[in-house]
Write a protein that holds these residues in place. Structure first.
Motif, short mmCIF file in Angstrom:
data_model
loop_
_atom_site.label_atom_id
_atom_site.label_comp_id
_atom_site.label_asym_id
_atom_site.label_seq_id
_atom_site.Cartn_x
_atom_site.Cartn_y
_atom_site.Cartn_z
N MET A 125 0.84 -1.21 0.00
CA MET A 125 0.00 0.00 0.00
C MET A 125 0.87 1.25 0.00
O MET A 125 0.59 2.21 -0.71
N LEU A 126 1.93 1.23 0.81
CA LEU A 126 2.83 2.39 0.89
C LEU A 126 3.49 2.62 -0.46
O LEU A 126 3.53 3.75 -0.96
N ARG A 127 3.97 1.55 -1.07
CA ARG A 127 4.64 1.66 -2.38
C ARG A 127 3.69 2.27 -3.40
O ARG A 127 4.04 3.18 -4.14
N LYS A 128 2.45 1.78 -3.43
CA LYS A 128 1.47 2.26 -4.39
C LYS A 128 1.18 3.76 -4.18
O LYS A 128 1.09 4.52 -5.14
N THR A 170 12.26 2.68 -5.85
CA THR A 170 12.70 1.47 -5.14
C THR A 170 12.31 1.63 -3.68
O THR A 170 12.39 2.72 -3.12
N LEU A 171 11.85 0.54 -3.08
CA LEU A 171 11.42 0.56 -1.69
C LEU A 171 11.95 -0.72 -1.06
O LEU A 171 11.62 -1.82 -1.50
N LYS A 172 12.78 -0.57 -0.03
CA LYS A 172 13.35 -1.76 0.62
C LYS A 172 13.28 -1.57 2.13
O LYS A 172 13.44 -0.47 2.63
N THR A 173 13.07 -2.68 2.84
CA THR A 173 13.21 -2.58 4.29
C THR A 173 14.69 -2.75 4.65
O THR A 173 15.45 -3.41 3.92
N GLU A 174 15.08 -2.10 5.74
CA GLU A 174 16.46 -2.17 6.22
C GLU A 174 16.36 -2.79 7.61
O GLU A 174 16.00 -2.09 8.57
N GLY A 175 16.59 -4.08 7.71
CA GLY A 175 16.38 -4.77 8.99
C GLY A 175 14.92 -4.70 9.38
O GLY A 175 14.04 -4.68 8.52
N ASP A 176 14.68 -4.67 10.68
CA ASP A 176 13.31 -4.62 11.20
C ASP A 176 12.89 -3.19 11.53
O ASP A 176 11.81 -2.98 12.07
N THR A 177 13.76 -2.23 11.26
CA THR A 177 13.52 -0.90 11.83
C THR A 177 13.29 0.21 10.82
O THR A 177 12.72 1.24 11.17
N HIS A 178 13.77 0.03 9.58
CA HIS A 178 13.69 1.15 8.64
C HIS A 178 13.23 0.72 7.26
O HIS A 178 13.29 -0.44 6.89
N ILE A 179 12.73 1.72 6.52
CA ILE A 179 12.40 1.57 5.10
C ILE A 179 13.25 2.59 4.35
O ILE A 179 13.40 3.72 4.80
N VAL A 180 13.81 2.19 3.20
CA VAL A 180 14.55 3.14 2.37
C VAL A 180 13.89 3.21 1.00
O VAL A 180 13.67 2.17 0.36
N VAL A 181 13.57 4.43 0.59
CA VAL A 181 12.91 4.67 -0.69
C VAL A 181 13.84 5.51 -1.56
O VAL A 181 14.43 6.48 -1.07
N THR A 182 14.00 5.15 -2.84
CA THR A 182 14.75 6.03 -3.74
C THR A 182 13.91 6.31 -4.98
O THR A 182 13.09 5.49 -5.39
N ARG A 183 14.14 7.52 -5.56
CA ARG A 183 13.39 7.88 -6.76
C ARG A 183 14.18 8.99 -7.44
O ARG A 183 14.68 9.91 -6.79
N ARG A 184 14.29 8.89 -8.77
CA ARG A 184 15.02 9.91 -9.52
C ARG A 184 14.02 10.86 -10.17
O ARG A 184 12.95 10.43 -10.61
N PHE A 185 14.35 12.14 -10.21
CA PHE A 185 13.50 13.13 -10.84
C PHE A 185 14.27 13.90 -11.89
O PHE A 185 15.47 14.16 -11.73
N THR A 186 13.57 14.29 -12.97
CA THR A 186 14.19 15.10 -14.02
C THR A 186 14.00 16.56 -13.66
O THR A 186 13.17 17.26 -14.22
N LEU A 210 18.62 12.57 -7.54
CA LEU A 210 18.26 11.31 -6.89
C LEU A 210 17.81 11.64 -5.46
O LEU A 210 18.53 12.26 -4.70
N MET A 211 16.57 11.24 -5.15
CA MET A 211 16.04 11.43 -3.81
C MET A 211 16.15 10.10 -3.06
O MET A 211 15.79 9.05 -3.60
N THR A 212 16.66 10.15 -1.84
CA THR A 212 16.69 8.98 -0.96
C THR A 212 15.97 9.35 0.31
O THR A 212 16.27 10.37 0.94
N MET A 213 15.00 8.54 0.70
CA MET A 213 14.21 8.81 1.90
C MET A 213 14.31 7.60 2.82
O MET A 213 14.02 6.49 2.41
N ARG A 214 14.77 7.82 4.04
CA ARG A 214 14.91 6.73 5.01
C ARG A 214 13.95 7.02 6.15
O ARG A 214 13.98 8.11 6.74
N MET A 215 13.06 6.06 6.45
CA MET A 215 12.06 6.31 7.48
C MET A 215 11.92 5.11 8.42
O MET A 215 12.30 4.00 8.06
N SER A 216 11.32 5.37 9.57
CA SER A 216 11.09 4.29 10.54
C SER A 216 10.06 3.33 9.99
O SER A 216 9.06 3.75 9.41
N LEU A 217 10.28 2.04 10.17
CA LEU A 217 9.29 1.02 9.80
C LEU A 217 8.32 0.88 10.96
O LEU A 217 8.74 0.57 12.07
#
Lengths: 115, 164
Positions: A87-90, B5-21, B118-125
């Motif tokens: 849901m978050l990804r979407k 791109t959206l990935k979890t980092e261990g049990d504690t964080h999420i990392v999102v990346t996205r490129r913009f023109t 390139l935007m990188t966003m790291r947030m609490s899971l």
């Protein structure tokens, strides 16, 4: 069971905070009614009632071990937890798609002003 | 168009990346100026952001309110911790569903990437309980995406005989 009814049962199951806490505990591994009742100020029959709702919703399963019936998450129950990331990804994809368009119009406007 | 791109980092964080023109300055401003934020930070289709408070200074207040025109309103509050125009934003936020979720600590970075950013966003899971709460709240607000996904999930669970 008709799909729509199963869906309604799952929504009802997830809408209760105690049932969500039970699912969170089962996400860590199997547990009996006695083990599940321990952290709550609740009787075992009350916990059993919640478990019945979760089982009817297809989120929890049990096996029989002597006198005990340990509960575990059904795949649908596990997926209910993982669905949040989907849901978050979407939501983020929708946002950034819009942001692409906003940035493009900002750039157009800027070029228009300097010409 | 760039892929998220959206990935979890261990049990504690999420990392999102996205490129913009666009330049880091443009992307940073789009994240910080209320009139621009209200145009894109809307989640699924069908939602608007009638209130957008974004005080651009350390300790500054954040308040975004969303509405779907059908009574499914909810809001987010937060505070800025650090700001480095145009490269870094550190803030904390929580959703109100209407009960507040635990604080989510977010660090967003913007770096030049060729002709873009390139935007990188790291947030609490959020923990399992918070995630389930947000999912259930999302369903109650009629978020189309969540209904479709839950339906797919239940169907696949039923098809496999509910085997764990």
């Amino acid at each position: 069971m008709p799909e729509l009814l199963q869906l309604d049962l799952a929504f009802a199951a997830l809408a209760d905070p105690t049932r969500r806490a039970i699912l969170a505990r089962l996400a860590k591994g199997e547990a009996t009614v006695m083990e599940l009742a321990e952290p709550f100020d609740m009787t075992q029959p009350a916990v059993s009632q919640h478990l019945k709702v979760l089982e009817d919703a297809g989120l929890v399963l049990h096996r029989v071990e002597g006198a005990k019936r340990p509960r575990r998450l059904a795949k649908a129950g596990i997926d209910a937890m993982d669905q949040w990331l989907a849901m978050l990804r979407k939501a983020l994809e929708a946002n950034y798609h819009r942001l692409d368009e906003v940035l493009a119009s900002m750039e157009k406007k800027k070029k228009g002003e300097t010409q | 168009m760039s892929k998220l791109t959206l990935k979890t980092e261990g049990d504690t964080h999420i990392v999102v990346t996205r490129r913009f023109t666009a330049s880091p300055e443009a992307v940073y401003r789009a994240h910080m100026e209320p009139e621009i934020i209200q145009k894109w930070m809307l989640g699924p289709d069908g939602w608007t952001m009638p209130v957008c408070i974004n005080e651009a200074k350390p300790g500054g207040k954040i308040r975004y309110e969303w509405s779907n025109g059908k009574g499914g309103d909810f809001y987010l509050t937060g505070e800025f911790l650090e700001l480095e125009p145009y490269s870094r934003i550190v803030h904390v936020e929580r959703m109100h569903l209407p009960d507040p979720t635990p604080d989510n600590h977010v660090e967003t970075r913007f770096v030049v990437d060729g002709t873009g950013t390139l935007m990188t966003m790291r947030m609490s899971l959020p923990n399992e309980q918070t995630r389930a709460m947000m999912l259930a709240s999302g369903m109650e607000r009629g978020m189309e995406a969540s209904y479709v996904r839950l339906e797919e999930m239940i169907k696949s669970g039923l098809a496999r005989g509910g085997a764990a």
